[in-house]
Scaffold this active site. Structure first.
Site, PDB file in Angstrom:
ATOM      1  N   TYR A 115       0.806  -1.227   0.000  1.00 17.74           N
ATOM      2  CA  TYR A 115       0.000   0.000   0.000  1.00 17.74           C
ATOM      3  C   TYR A 115       0.833   1.269   0.000  1.00 17.74           C
ATOM      4  O   TYR A 115       2.043   1.250   0.139  1.00 17.74           O
ATOM      5  CB  TYR A 115      -1.051   0.011   1.091  1.00 17.74           C
ATOM      6  CG  TYR A 115      -0.669  -0.233   2.523  1.00 17.74           C
ATOM      7  CD1 TYR A 115      -1.666  -0.553   3.430  1.00 17.74           C
ATOM      8  CD2 TYR A 115       0.619  -0.119   2.998  1.00 17.74           C
ATOM      9  CE1 TYR A 115      -1.391  -0.765   4.762  1.00 17.74           C
ATOM     10  CE2 TYR A 115       0.915  -0.330   4.330  1.00 17.74           C
ATOM     11  CZ  TYR A 115      -0.088  -0.650   5.211  1.00 17.74           C
ATOM     12  OH  TYR A 115       0.213  -0.849   6.527  1.00 17.74           O
ATOM     13  N   GLU A 116       0.121   2.399  -0.248  1.00 16.32           N
ATOM     14  CA  GLU A 116       0.733   3.709  -0.527  1.00 16.32           C
ATOM     15  C   GLU A 116       1.572   3.668  -1.801  1.00 16.32           C
ATOM     16  O   GLU A 116       2.550   4.409  -1.940  1.00 16.32           O
ATOM     17  CB  GLU A 116       1.576   4.203   0.659  1.00 16.32           C
ATOM     18  CG  GLU A 116       0.929   4.107   2.015  1.00 16.32           C
ATOM     19  CD  GLU A 116      -0.453   4.727   2.083  1.00 16.32           C
ATOM     20  OE1 GLU A 116      -0.774   5.578   1.231  1.00 16.32           O
ATOM     21  OE2 GLU A 116      -1.224   4.347   2.974  1.00 16.32           O
ATOM     22  N   GLY A 117       1.207   2.820  -2.734  1.00 12.79           N
ATOM     23  CA  GLY A 117       2.001   2.614  -3.944  1.00 12.79           C
ATOM     24  C   GLY A 117       2.943   1.455  -3.717  1.00 12.79           C
ATOM     25  O   GLY A 117       3.773   1.475  -2.798  1.00 12.79           O
TER      26      GLY A 117
END
Length: 585
Positions: free
Chosen positions: A435-437
Site C-alpha cells: 500500500y501507498e504505492g
C-alpha cells in the site's frame, strides 16, 4: 511471547550524537521554543511505556478477534476503543501537529521514533492514528482557514479520525481512471458520489466522526480534485449534525492487520468541501501520501525491531543441537544462539534495522528543515526529502518483511504456529510493501522522477554531501570509507547511463528501478554505519559501543556487497526482461 521493549539507548544515540538534534533544533526557532533534548528524552521514555504497557497487549488479541462489520457498524477488537481514548488524551496523535490548532508541535525526527515504537507494539492499532495525523497535515497544508478551524482541533485531539480515500476497483494505482464524481452545490459545497476500496480506517468505533479526504472528478473534467467529506455532517459551532451519505459497503478479509478496519466506502450525495484548487487534487493528496509513505516505511522498521527482539530472546532460550566443535558447557544441547546460521539471521536483522532507523531519523530531520529552516537550507532539505521518501518507504518495508521472515526461521517449526506470535508479524508486515504505492512504483518514482527527472542533480548533490561527511569522520576505517565511495560512484555512473538511454529505451527505468533502489539502499546503509561508528567511539556505554563495532563489521563484510549484485543487475539493462513475448508467459 516476551513484551516489546523500545530500543531507547539506540534512539537517543541517533538523536543526540549521530544527527545532533539539539543543534538542529536550536537553529529552528519554532522548534526550539517547543522542545529541548531533555524534553525529547522524556517523551521517548513515556512513549516506550505506552507502547509496551498499553498498545502491545492489544496485538495478539486484536489479531485473533479482528474487526467486525455488522448492522452497518464497524467494531474494533476489545480494548482498542479504551486504549485509543487514552492514547488520544495523551496528545500522541497530535504530537507533531500545528500548535495553532491544538497539536504539540514536536519535530518530525522525534515523532518518527515514537511512531516506530507504536508500530513495533501493534501495527494494526497504530494505523488509525497515523491516518489521522496524515489527514490533518494535508488539511493544514491545503485547506481553507474555515476548514482548518473546524476540523484540525478535533483531529489533533483524537476526537475525530481521518482517512484517505483514493483508489477504486477499476483504477488501482492509476488514479486517472477513478469514477467518483463531485457536483457543485449552490452553497459552495459539493455532492460526492462513488465508491472507494482498500480504505484503511475508513470507519470504526474509536471516534465519533471520521473525516474522509476523497479524490473525485468535477463535471466535464479530466482532472482530479480533493474533497473533505465527514462521515457525520458538522454544524457551524463544531457540533455533529446528521449522517452525511457515507457508508461502509463491506470490510476486507485480509492476510494480516486483522485489527485494522480496511473498508469499501460508499458516498451517496455526501456533502464535501474542496481542498486546494480544482483539478489539483493529486498535488494536495500527495502531502498526505508522502506522509503515509514514510509512516509505512516506519511500520516496516518497527516490525523488524519487534521481530529481532522475539527471535533473539528465543535463540538464547531454546536449546537444540550442540555448538560446532562441542558444547562450551559440556551440555547435551546448547541454546541455538551458538549456531552460525542463527547468528547470521539475527545479525542481518539487527544490522539492517539499526541502519534503517538512522535513515528514518535523517529523513525526519530533513522534513523539519524543509518546514522550518530558511533559504537554501530549506530548499536543500526539500530536495533530500523528495529523493529519500520513496527509498524510505520501499527499502524499509522490503527489509522489514525480510526481517520478520528471518526471525520466523529462527523459531523453526514454532515460528509457523500462532502461539509464538512471530507468524502474525509476518502477516501484518506483508501489506507494507503494497500500500501507498507498491514498492515497484516507489522504485520507478525514485529512479524515473527523483534521480533522472532532474538529470541527476539531486543525486549528485546528495552523494557529494555524503562524501564530504565521510572525509570529516575521525574514528572510521579508511578502507570502509573507500568501499562506500566506490559504490556511490558506481551508482552515479549507472544512473548517468540510464538517463542517457531512457528515451530510446522506454522500458529501461521500469525494468531496472527496483535493483537501482536496492543498490542505493545498501550503499546508504554503509554510510550510516560509518556515521554511527564515528560517533559511538565517544559513547559512555562501552558495551553499546562494542555492539556497534561488531554490527558494523558484519554489515561491511556480509551485507554491503549486496549493493554490487544490484548494480550489476542495473547494468544488465532491460533487454532480457522485455524480450519474451507476452503470450509466452
Amino acid at each position: 511471547m516476551n513484551p516489546y521493549q523500545a530500543p531507547l539507548t539506540d534512539m537517543r544515540f541517533l538523536l543526540e550524537q549521530v544527527f545532533d538534534a539539539p543543534n538542529t533544533w536550536a537553529q529552528l526557532p519554532e522548534i526550539a521554543e517547543m522542545v529541548d533534548i531533555d524534553t525529547a528524552n522524556a517523551i521517548l521514555e513515556e512513549a516506550a511505556k505506552i507502547s509496551s504497557q498499553l498498545i502491545h497487549p492489544l496485538n495478539r488479541t486484536g489479531d485473533e478477534q479482528g474487526v467486525v462489520h455488522q448492522d452497518n457498524q464497524v467494531i474494533t477488537p476489545d480494548g482498542y476503543k479504551a486504549v485509543y481514548e487514552q492514547y488520544s488524551q495523551g496528545g500522541w496523535i497530535g504530537l507533531c501537529g500545528d500548535p495553532e490548532f491544538g497539536g504539540m508541535g514536536m519535530p518530525k525526527m522525534l515523532g518518527i521514533l515514537v511512531d516506530e515504537m507504536a508500530y513495533s507494539a501493534c501495527n494494526a492499532f497504530t494505523l488509525y492514528g497515523s491516518l489521522t495525523a496524515g489527514a490533518a497535515l494535508c488539511i493544514n497544508a491545503h485547506g481553507s482557514e474555515a476548514l482548518k478551524q473546524a476540523y484540525l482541533p478535533k483531529l489533533y485531539s483524537g476526537e475525530w479520525a481521518g482517512a484517505m480515500d483514493m483508489t477504486e476497483p477499476q483504477a488501482g494505482s492509476d488514479l486517472r481512471n477513478i469514477r467518483t464524481r463531485a457536483l457543485p452545490q449552490d452553497d459552495g459545497s459539493y455532492a460526492i458520489t462513488g465508491s472507494k476500496i482498500f480504505i484503511t480506517g475508513g470507519d470504526h468505533d474509536l471516534t465519533e466522526n471520521v473525516i474522509h479526504l476523497v479524490l473525485a472528478k468535477l463535471p466535464d473534467s479530466k482532472g482530479i480534485s480533493l474533497f473533505l467529506v465527514p462521515k457525520i455532517s458538522v454544524n457551524t459551532d463544531g457540533s455533529l449534525a446528521n449522517a452525511n451519505g457515507v457508508s461502509v459497503g463491506s470490510i476486507e478479509h485480509k492476510m494480516g492487520l486483522k485489527g485494522s478496519a480496511t473498508c469499501v466506502m460508499n458516498f451517496d450525495n455526501a456533502q464535501g468541501f474542496l481542498i486546494g484548487e480544482p483539478n489539483r487534487g493529486l498535488v494536495c493528496m500527495f502531502t498526505m501520501m508522502n506522509y503515509e509513505r514514510l509512516a509505512i516505511g516506519i511500520q516496516g522498521l518497527g516490525s523488524a525491531q519487534a521481530a529481532y527482539q522475539m527471535a533473539a530472546d528465543y535463540a538464547k532460550e531454546r536449546n537444540q543441537g550442540v555448538a560446532a566443535g562441542g558444547s562450551p558447557t559440556g551440555s547435551e544441547s546448547d541454546p541455538i544462539i551458538v549456531h552460525g546460521d542463527v547468528r547470521r539471521m539475527l545479525l542481518t536483522i539487527r544490522a539492517m534495522t539499526e541502519a534503517g532507523r538512522a535513515l528514518s531519523v535523517f529523513t525526519g530531520q530533513q522534513l523539519d528543515l524543509a518546514k522550518y529552516a530558511q533559504d537554501e537550507v530549506k530548499a536543500k532539505a526539500a530536495r533530500y526529502v523528495g529523493l529519500l521518501t520513496p527509498v524510505a518507504k520501499a527499502f524499509l518495508t522490503d527489509r522489514g518483511l525480510d526481517a520478520t521472515i528471518m526471525a520466523q526461521q529462527v523459531f523453526g517449526g514454532h515460528g509457523y504456529i500462532r502461539e509464538t506470535g512471530i507468524e502474525q508479524l509476518v502477516r501484518d508486515t506483508r501489506i507494507a510493501q503494497i500500500y501507498e504505492g507498491t514498492n515497484g512504483i516507489q522504485a520507478i518514482d525514485f529512479l524515473g522522477r527523483k534521480v533522472t527527472g532532474d538529470n541527476l542533480a539531486a543525486l549528485n548533490e546528495f552523494v557529494a554531501d555524503l562524501k564530504a561527511q565521510m572525509r570529516a569522520f575521525t574514528h572510521v576505517d579508511a578502507v570502509k570509507v573507500a568501499a562506500v565511495c566506490a559504490r556511490l560512484d558506481a551508482l552515479v555512473i549507472v544512473a548517468e547511463s540510464i538517463n542517457e538511454h531512457k528515451v530510446a529505451q522506454p522500458a529501461l527505468i521500469n525494468a531496472c528501478a527496483v535493483d537501482f533502489l536496492d543498490a542505493f539502499g545498501y550503499t546508504l546503509y554503509g554510510f550510516y554505519w560509518l556515521a554511527m561508528v564515528d560517533k559511538v567511539a565517544d559513547h559512555e556505554d562501552k558495551a553499546f559501543a562494542e555492539q556497534k563495532a561488531y554490527l558494523a563489521k558484519f554489515y561491511f563484510d556480509k551485507l554491503l556487497p549486496k549493493a554490487d549484485y544490484h548494480i550489476a543487475q542495473v547494468r544488465a539493462g532491460d533487454a532480457t526482461t522485455m524480450a519474451m513475448p507476452a503470450e509466452l508467459f
